[in-house]
Structure formats: C-alpha cells, structure tokens
Design a protein around this motif. Structure first.
Motif, PDB file in Angstrom:
ATOM      1  N   ILE A  18       2.738   6.638   3.475  1.00 60.54           N
ATOM      2  CA  ILE A  18       1.377   6.512   3.965  1.00 60.54           C
ATOM      3  C   ILE A  18       1.039   5.079   4.353  1.00 60.54           C
ATOM      4  N   GLY A  19       1.611   4.118   3.654  1.00 55.58           N
ATOM      5  CA  GLY A  19       1.285   2.725   3.914  1.00 55.58           C
ATOM      6  C   GLY A  19       1.657   2.244   5.300  1.00 55.58           C
ATOM      7  N   HIS A  20       2.546   2.984   5.983  1.00 55.57           N
ATOM      8  CA  HIS A  20       3.003   2.513   7.287  1.00 55.57           C
ATOM      9  C   HIS A  20       2.449   3.336   8.450  1.00 55.57           C
ATOM     10  N   LEU A  21       1.372   4.068   8.168  1.00 54.04           N
ATOM     11  CA  LEU A  21       0.624   4.702   9.251  1.00 54.04           C
ATOM     12  C   LEU A  21      -0.050   3.635  10.106  1.00 54.04           C
ATOM     13  N   GLU A  27      -0.749  -0.894   5.622  1.00 51.26           N
ATOM     14  CA  GLU A  27      -0.307  -1.886   4.648  1.00 51.26           C
ATOM     15  C   GLU A  27      -0.425  -3.289   5.228  1.00 51.26           C
ATOM     16  N   GLY A  28      -0.056  -3.443   6.481  1.00 54.40           N
ATOM     17  CA  GLY A  28      -0.130  -4.747   7.133  1.00 54.40           C
ATOM     18  C   GLY A  28      -1.534  -5.222   7.400  1.00 54.40           C
ATOM     19  N   LEU A  29      -2.524  -4.369   7.122  1.00 59.37           N
ATOM     20  CA  LEU A  29      -3.928  -4.744   7.335  1.00 59.37           C
ATOM     21  C   LEU A  29      -4.677  -5.035   6.046  1.00 59.37           C
ATOM     22  N   LEU A  66       0.863  -1.180   0.000  1.00 53.70           N
ATOM     23  CA  LEU A  66       0.000   0.000   0.000  1.00 53.70           C
ATOM     24  C   LEU A  66       0.897   1.226   0.000  1.00 53.70           C
ATOM     25  N   GLY A  67       0.685   2.103  -0.961  1.00 54.78           N
ATOM     26  CA  GLY A  67       1.468   3.327  -1.033  1.00 54.78           C
ATOM     27  C   GLY A  67       0.586   4.507  -1.354  1.00 54.78           C
ATOM     28  N   GLY A  68       1.058   5.680  -0.996  1.00 55.86           N
ATOM     29  CA  GLY A  68       0.305   6.899  -1.275  1.00 55.86           C
ATOM     30  C   GLY A  68       1.216   8.002  -1.759  1.00 55.86           C
TER      31      GLY A  68
END
Length: 301
Positions: free
Chosen positions: A159-162, A184-186, A140-142
């Motif tokens: 953003i993916g690691h919020l 991302e982990g979700l 997941l990236g933003g």
C-alpha cells in the motif's frame, strides 16, 4: 493453547527491532535492538530467542517484518527481504537466521499484517470482516485482513507505494527512491523532513504543509475503501500519533470526496471507520505474537 502458553515474537522494523516473549497474549519480557546491518541485527535477535529458550521452551515463534519480503514458502527466497530502500537489507535472510534449528512452529508475515491480526483479535478490529492497518513512521505500510486472514497473493499488499491523486498546488516531488511521490514518499518521516526542510517534530501544527499531508492520507484512505471495502482503517506509527489533529482532517476530507458515493461513509460513520489502532504502540509486538499463535494453530497443537 491456554493463557500461560509461552510464545515468542520478533517485530523487525526499519528503525528498531523488538523481541518479545508472552504468556498467551500478555507480553512478559521484551528486548529492543536497533535495526542496523542485517549481519548484526538478525544474529542479536536470534541470540535473544536462544536465551529465552534456555530459560523455558516457547510453543511457537512469530516474525513480523518490514517489507517487501518473500512470503511464498515454495519460493527459493522465502523469508528474504526483497528490493528495499533500506541500505544493506535487500536479500537479507530473515526467516532462516531466526528459525534454523528451532523445534517449534513458526510463521513470518509483514509487520503490518501482523499488527492487523493483533487488532482483529485484541484491539479495535473486533467484529470486522474486512480490516486495514496502516502505519506511518519510518516508512508507510498497510496490512489487509479479510475474514481474519491476511491477504496474500502474488506477494503481499504494498500500500505504501501507491501513487495517488495529488492536491492542486502541492509541488513536492516525493522522496521514495523507487517511485518518487508514492504515498510513502509523501508522508513518511523522511519525506516530511524533506517537505518541511527540517525535522518535522519542530514544524508548527499551523504549518500549511500539514493540510497537504492530511490530503495525501485522505486520498490513501479513499483508495483503500474503494478497493478493499474495509470496514475499518486503523492507524499507527509516529507520524499519525504525534499529530492528533491529522486524523480529524483526514476524516473530513474523505467524507467530502467520497461521502456522496459510498453510502456507508458520512460524518458520523467516519469516526468509526477511520480510527487509531486500539493497541497503540503494542500493535506491532502483539502482531508477532498473533502470528506465533496462528503458527501453533496451523500445526494443530
């Protein structure tokens, strides 16, 4: 620059890499290469660029890479992949391998910043002074644009690691090797496989886990709206595109959580603010071309 000016682009993704050649913003040829070890993938991409150069010169090259990646030209690791969960890619010399010896201008950025730039010029981001492009697929990236320029600072947005507020009753611990239950982990592809206990492609639309996934994405959207004041959030990637019911759920949840606080956010406006990317699956490859055109403009040619 005119409609027949040739540009080359590389979209380096976590699963596959796409090399494209374009006239203006019209892609006329492409090659798809699996993203395996960097020692195989990057030389194969460079060989394709050299083949196109042998046919006819291109005016500039754009590289839109998965991250995190070092984008500070003054840093000794400029153009290198930083610490990443993708095996073998930490420290990969993306920029040098693809550009050494090229006589044309070039620019490197994240794949999502590139896609945001393409959407700004040719897609669903027109007329927006603030724009966020989010892809949900392998990872997941933003990418974030303000006044048509990608946001850079200490590095680039990650953003993916919020890590965000979780839904009550959702006990999934997350799959990110760095942060566990970051966004991302979700909700990325591998996270969904863990959440469902099977390939998510076979999970029924009625499976209750999809409501948790929508809630997680809604929480991400709320955070983006509150922190960047984005006028539009555009979505791409296999997860969001394969389940068309997710985005309406996300809109509903975002309005429910923030509609009484953000005056611009209500049921009617949410359909405009939260959209699928206008360029669809072409946002990534065209992002690389947008970066190439930006490189040529910066060189004053």
């Amino acid at each position: 620059m005119n409609a027949t000016t040739r540009f080359a682009g590389i979209e380096l993704g976590g699963t596959k890499a796409i090399a494209v050649i374009a006239e203006g913003n019209r892609i006329i040829d492409r090659r798809v290469i699996p993203t395996v070890a960097p020692g195989q993938t990057l030389p194969a991409l460079r060989a394709q660029l050299d083949r196109w150069l042998a046919e006819a010169p291109f005016a500039a090259l754009g590289i839109a890479s998965f991250g995190p990646i070092q984008l500070d030209p003054a840093h000794p690791d400029f153009g290198h992949i930083l610490a990443t969960p993708k095996p073998g890619w930490t420290g990969a010399t993306v920029a040098a391998t693809l550009t050494d010896g090229l006589a044309c201008p070039w620019r490197i950025d994240t794949d999502v910043n590139g896609a945001a730039l393409a959407e700004y010029h040719w897609g669903a981001g027109g007329q927006c002074t603030s724009l966020c492009y989010v892809t949900i697929g392998t990872g997941l990236g933003g990418g974030v644009l303000i006044n048509g320029r990608a946001v850079h600072g200490a590095m680039h947005p990650e953003i993916g690691h919020l890590r965000l507020r979780r839904t009550i009753g959702d006990t999934f611990s997350g799959s990110c090797s760095f942060h566990g239950d970051c966004i991302e982990g979700l909700v990325c592809g591998s996270a969904l496989r863990d959440r469902f206990g099977m390939d998510p492609a076979y999970a029924a639309d009625t499976h209750p886990v999809w409501r948790h996934v929508a809630a997680d994405i809604a929480e991400l959207c709320g955070t983006i709206l509150l922190t960047t004041a984005a006028q539009r959030i555009l979505f791409g990637g296999s997860v969001i595109l394969s389940r068309p019911f997710l985005l309406p759920w996300v809109r509903e949840m975002v309005v429910d959580r923030l509609g009484t606080y953000l005056p611009f956010l209500y049921t009617g406006s949410a359909e405009q603010i939260l959209q699928l990317a206008g360029l669809g699956t072409e946002a990534g490859p065209l992002g690389a071309i947008a970066l190439a055109q930006a490189a040529l403009n910066a060189a004053g040619r």
